[in-house]
Design a protein around this motif. Structure first.
Motif, PDB file in Angstrom:
ATOM      1  N   VAL A 284       4.079  18.513  13.112  1.00  0.00           N
ATOM      2  CA  VAL A 284       3.598  17.744  14.257  1.00  0.00           C
ATOM      3  C   VAL A 284       2.812  18.678  15.168  1.00  0.00           C
ATOM      4  N   GLU A 285       1.577  18.334  15.435  1.00  0.00           N
ATOM      5  CA  GLU A 285       0.729  19.118  16.329  1.00  0.00           C
ATOM      6  C   GLU A 285       0.986  18.691  17.779  1.00  0.00           C
TER       7      GLU A 285
ATOM      8  N   HIS B 119      16.935  25.045  39.517  1.00  0.00           N
ATOM      9  CA  HIS B 119      16.791  24.965  38.064  1.00  0.00           C
ATOM     10  C   HIS B 119      18.013  24.432  37.318  1.00  0.00           C
ATOM     11  N   SER B 120      19.122  24.154  37.965  1.00  0.00           N
ATOM     12  CA  SER B 120      20.341  23.770  37.246  1.00  0.00           C
ATOM     13  C   SER B 120      20.175  22.468  36.467  1.00  0.00           C
ATOM     14  N   LYS B 121      19.443  21.507  37.025  1.00  0.00           N
ATOM     15  CA  LYS B 121      19.270  20.231  36.324  1.00  0.00           C
ATOM     16  C   LYS B 121      18.484  20.423  35.025  1.00  0.00           C
ATOM     17  N   VAL B 122      17.446  21.251  35.087  1.00  0.00           N
ATOM     18  CA  VAL B 122      16.657  21.515  33.887  1.00  0.00           C
ATOM     19  C   VAL B 122      17.520  22.200  32.825  1.00  0.00           C
ATOM     20  N   PHE B 123      18.315  23.188  33.235  1.00  0.00           N
ATOM     21  CA  PHE B 123      19.178  23.889  32.291  1.00  0.00           C
ATOM     22  C   PHE B 123      20.213  22.932  31.687  1.00  0.00           C
ATOM     23  N   TRP B 124      20.739  22.030  32.497  1.00  0.00           N
ATOM     24  CA  TRP B 124      21.739  21.075  32.022  1.00  0.00           C
ATOM     25  C   TRP B 124      21.135  20.152  30.971  1.00  0.00           C
ATOM     26  N   VAL B 125      19.963  19.600  31.255  1.00  0.00           N
ATOM     27  CA  VAL B 125      19.287  18.700  30.316  1.00  0.00           C
ATOM     28  C   VAL B 125      18.943  19.434  29.022  1.00  0.00           C
ATOM     29  N   LEU B 126      18.403  20.647  29.133  1.00  0.00           N
ATOM     30  CA  LEU B 126      18.047  21.407  27.939  1.00  0.00           C
ATOM     31  C   LEU B 126      19.279  21.765  27.111  1.00  0.00           C
ATOM     32  N   GLY B 127      20.394  22.029  27.789  1.00  0.00           N
ATOM     33  CA  GLY B 127      21.631  22.334  27.076  1.00  0.00           C
ATOM     34  C   GLY B 127      22.116  21.150  26.258  1.00  0.00           C
ATOM     35  N   ILE B 128      22.059  19.955  26.850  1.00  0.00           N
ATOM     36  CA  ILE B 128      22.443  18.751  26.122  1.00  0.00           C
ATOM     37  C   ILE B 128      21.498  18.518  24.953  1.00  0.00           C
ATOM     38  N   MET B 129      20.218  18.712  25.206  1.00  0.00           N
ATOM     39  CA  MET B 129      19.218  18.519  24.163  1.00  0.00           C
ATOM     40  C   MET B 129      19.473  19.452  22.980  1.00  0.00           C
ATOM     41  N   GLN B 130      19.728  20.730  23.255  1.00  0.00           N
ATOM     42  CA  GLN B 130      19.983  21.668  22.170  1.00  0.00           C
ATOM     43  C   GLN B 130      21.246  21.282  21.407  1.00  0.00           C
ATOM     44  N   HIS B 131      22.298  20.939  22.144  1.00  0.00           N
ATOM     45  CA  HIS B 131      23.576  20.605  21.497  1.00  0.00           C
ATOM     46  C   HIS B 131      23.420  19.409  20.571  1.00  0.00           C
ATOM     47  N   PHE B 132      22.635  18.402  20.985  1.00  0.00           N
ATOM     48  CA  PHE B 132      22.504  17.200  20.163  1.00  0.00           C
ATOM     49  C   PHE B 132      21.453  17.359  19.075  1.00  0.00           C
ATOM     50  N   TRP B 133      20.201  17.660  19.455  1.00  0.00           N
ATOM     51  CA  TRP B 133      19.101  17.607  18.502  1.00  0.00           C
ATOM     52  C   TRP B 133      19.119  18.738  17.489  1.00  0.00           C
ATOM     53  N   TYR B 134      19.720  19.893  17.814  1.00  0.00           N
ATOM     54  CA  TYR B 134      19.688  21.030  16.906  1.00  0.00           C
ATOM     55  C   TYR B 134      20.919  21.100  16.006  1.00  0.00           C
ATOM     56  N   SER B 135      21.754  20.076  16.013  1.00  0.00           N
ATOM     57  CA  SER B 135      23.058  20.173  15.348  1.00  0.00           C
ATOM     58  C   SER B 135      23.025  19.854  13.850  1.00  0.00           C
ATOM     59  N   SER B 136      21.956  19.238  13.344  1.00  0.00           N
ATOM     60  CA  SER B 136      21.864  18.944  11.921  1.00  0.00           C
ATOM     61  C   SER B 136      20.396  18.753  11.557  1.00  0.00           C
ATOM     62  N   ASP B 137      20.082  18.884  10.271  1.00  0.00           N
ATOM     63  CA  ASP B 137      18.701  18.690   9.835  1.00  0.00           C
ATOM     64  C   ASP B 137      18.255  17.242  10.031  1.00  0.00           C
ATOM     65  N   LYS B 138      19.174  16.299   9.909  1.00  0.00           N
ATOM     66  CA  LYS B 138      18.819  14.908  10.148  1.00  0.00           C
ATOM     67  C   LYS B 138      18.346  14.718  11.583  1.00  0.00           C
ATOM     68  N   ARG B 139      19.062  15.297  12.516  1.00  0.00           N
ATOM     69  CA  ARG B 139      18.670  15.182  13.926  1.00  0.00           C
ATOM     70  C   ARG B 139      17.421  16.002  14.226  1.00  0.00           C
ATOM     71  N   ARG B 140      17.301  17.160  13.591  1.00  0.00           N
ATOM     72  CA  ARG B 140      16.090  17.960  13.795  1.00  0.00           C
ATOM     73  C   ARG B 140      14.849  17.199  13.316  1.00  0.00           C
ATOM     74  N   GLU B 141      15.008  16.477  12.219  1.00  0.00           N
ATOM     75  CA  GLU B 141      13.900  15.682  11.716  1.00  0.00           C
ATOM     76  C   GLU B 141      13.482  14.629  12.741  1.00  0.00           C
ATOM     77  N   ARG B 142      14.444  13.976  13.360  1.00  0.00           N
ATOM     78  CA  ARG B 142      14.145  12.968  14.379  1.00  0.00           C
ATOM     79  C   ARG B 142      13.540  13.622  15.626  1.00  0.00           C
ATOM     80  N   PHE B 143      14.025  14.806  15.956  1.00  0.00           N
ATOM     81  CA  PHE B 143      13.498  15.500  17.130  1.00  0.00           C
ATOM     82  C   PHE B 143      12.011  15.826  16.946  1.00  0.00           C
ATOM     83  N   VAL B 144      11.645  16.350  15.799  1.00  0.00           N
ATOM     84  CA  VAL B 144      10.236  16.650  15.530  1.00  0.00           C
ATOM     85  C   VAL B 144       9.421  15.363  15.558  1.00  0.00           C
TER      86      VAL B 144
END
Length: 395
Positions: free
Chosen positions: A80-81, A323-348
């Protein structure tokens, strides 16, 4: 002891956080000693957002390269570009960038010392005495300076933090490793490539970031036992860089979240990686390190002016307010989207959406909430929900 050179502040660590703190303190007339180890280069993708250029008066001449977009690579190898609509992201080589920052601090009046921090002693009146080691072999010896205040900017696994800041032992880390390559002829240096593939990183990502004459190829993970070097070798193969000349290899821990406490309640405050200010999901650290260094300098200046140790608490309070809100959102994003290849595929797949691309680049480059397209937030919310519930398949 009474003959020791005395400074308003001693900054331990000369990376972006420490050098920025030293520069800012020297600018307001504080006497500053900046102590940094010789030959230290942190493994880093080296991305500099435009907001950092503006906030910290960084000239374009310090950049090794400019990139105008990114490619996101999914587990299926789908690409994805993500072009940048306006502007660019600067890239720096930390070997040269950090030294430029230290030289600027010296030009502003900071006293530079090369050495390795050893410990903090106390004079009879309670004033801190910073002990650092210089030289090597038969020439190795200790030197000392007095300090009204100390800024610990000595990176993740900070010796200052471990020894003098309560609660530091609870810090969690991601391990990062990269190889700096000589850019081969014909390589496209106008974009960054980001690999969201589980065998490259099971919980983070792999990167290929061009720095002009060099390329940083790296990976990170918090999974014990995962071979970063093996993953990096495979990443080089996939990026057609297996035969590129390797100039150096570097590894280091990266903190996962800001510390709950940055000061000792007396005369020490942390900044940069030592304080844990690396953004989750993206791993962005330079901008936040320099921001943390600036806030630590402001807190120390106030402490020197008032004598009130509570002033040191302001560094963390101001950073988290911004910056705490940004860090909180990014932390949730990493925990969810990076947890499996299926989710990584959806994230991309999500990254292909024009609304997401616009908001992502605007937020990254300018470090502010985007209000120009309020309807985009609503559309993204429903698209995210569709992906989360499996109602929308990766395209």
């Amino acid at each position: 002891m009474s003959n020791l050179e005395t400074f308003d502040a001693v900054v331990i660590g000369g990376g972006p956080a420490g050098a920025t703190a030293a520069t800012d303190l020297a600018k307001v007339g504080r006497s500053v000693c900046l102590i940094d180890r010789a030959g230290r280069i942190k493994p880093c993708g080296g991305a500099i957002p435009p907001q950092a250029m503006r906030d910290f008066d960084l000239p374009e001449s310090i950049l090794a390269n400019k990139v105008y977009g990114a490619r996101m690579i999914a587990p299926s190898d789908r690409v994805v570009e993500m072009p940048i609509e306006r502007g660019y992201v600067g890239m720096v080589d930390r070997e040269h960038f950090d030294e430029w920052l230290r030289q600027r601090a010296a030009e502003m009046g900071a006293v530079r010392r090369t050495g390795t921090f050893e410990r903090i002693e106390r004079a009879d009146d309670g004033t801190a005495i910073v002990v650092y080691r210089v030289g090597s072999g038969a020439d190795k010896h200790e030197e000392r300076v007095r300090a009204r205040a100390i800024i610990g900017a000595d990176g993740a696994n900070s010796f200052v933090g471990k020894r003098y800041i309560p609660g530091y032992e609870t810090v969690r880390y991601v391990s990062a490793y990269h190889e700096v390559l000589q850019t081969p002829e014909g390589f496209d240096s106008s974009r960054c490539d980001v690999y969201y593939q589980g065998d490259i990183s099971p919980d983070f990502y792999g990167w290929v970031f061009p720095h002009g004459a060099t390329i940083s190829v790296g990976v990170g993970t918090a999974v014990p036992g995962f071979s970063l070097r093996t993953a990096c070798t495979e990443l080089r193969r996939r990026a057609d860089l297996a035969e590129a000349k390797t100039l150096r290899r570097e590894g280091a821990p990266i903190p996962l979240e800001p510390l709950k406490r940055w000061d000792n309640g007396r005369d020490i405050v942390l900044a940069g990686d030592a304080a844990g200010v690396v953004a989750p999901a993206s791993g962005e650290g330079i901008y936040y390190a320099m921001t943390g260094g600036r806030l630590a300098a402001q807190a120390v200046d106030e402490f020197c002016r008032t004598g009130n140790p509570k002033a040191l608490q302001q560094a963390r309070k101001r950073f988290m307010k911004e910056h705490s809100k940004v860090f909180w959102v990014l932390g949730i994003m990493q925990h969810f989207w990076y947890s499996s290849d299926k989710r990584r595929e959806r994230f991309v797949s999500l990254c292909a959406d024009p609304d997401i691309q616009y908001l992502t680049w605007e937020a990254y480059m300018n470090k502010r909430l985007v209000k120009a397209r309020p309807g985009a937030h609503i559309r993204i919310f429903f698209k995210d929900m569709a992906h989360l519930l499996g109602l929308m398949s990766p395209r």
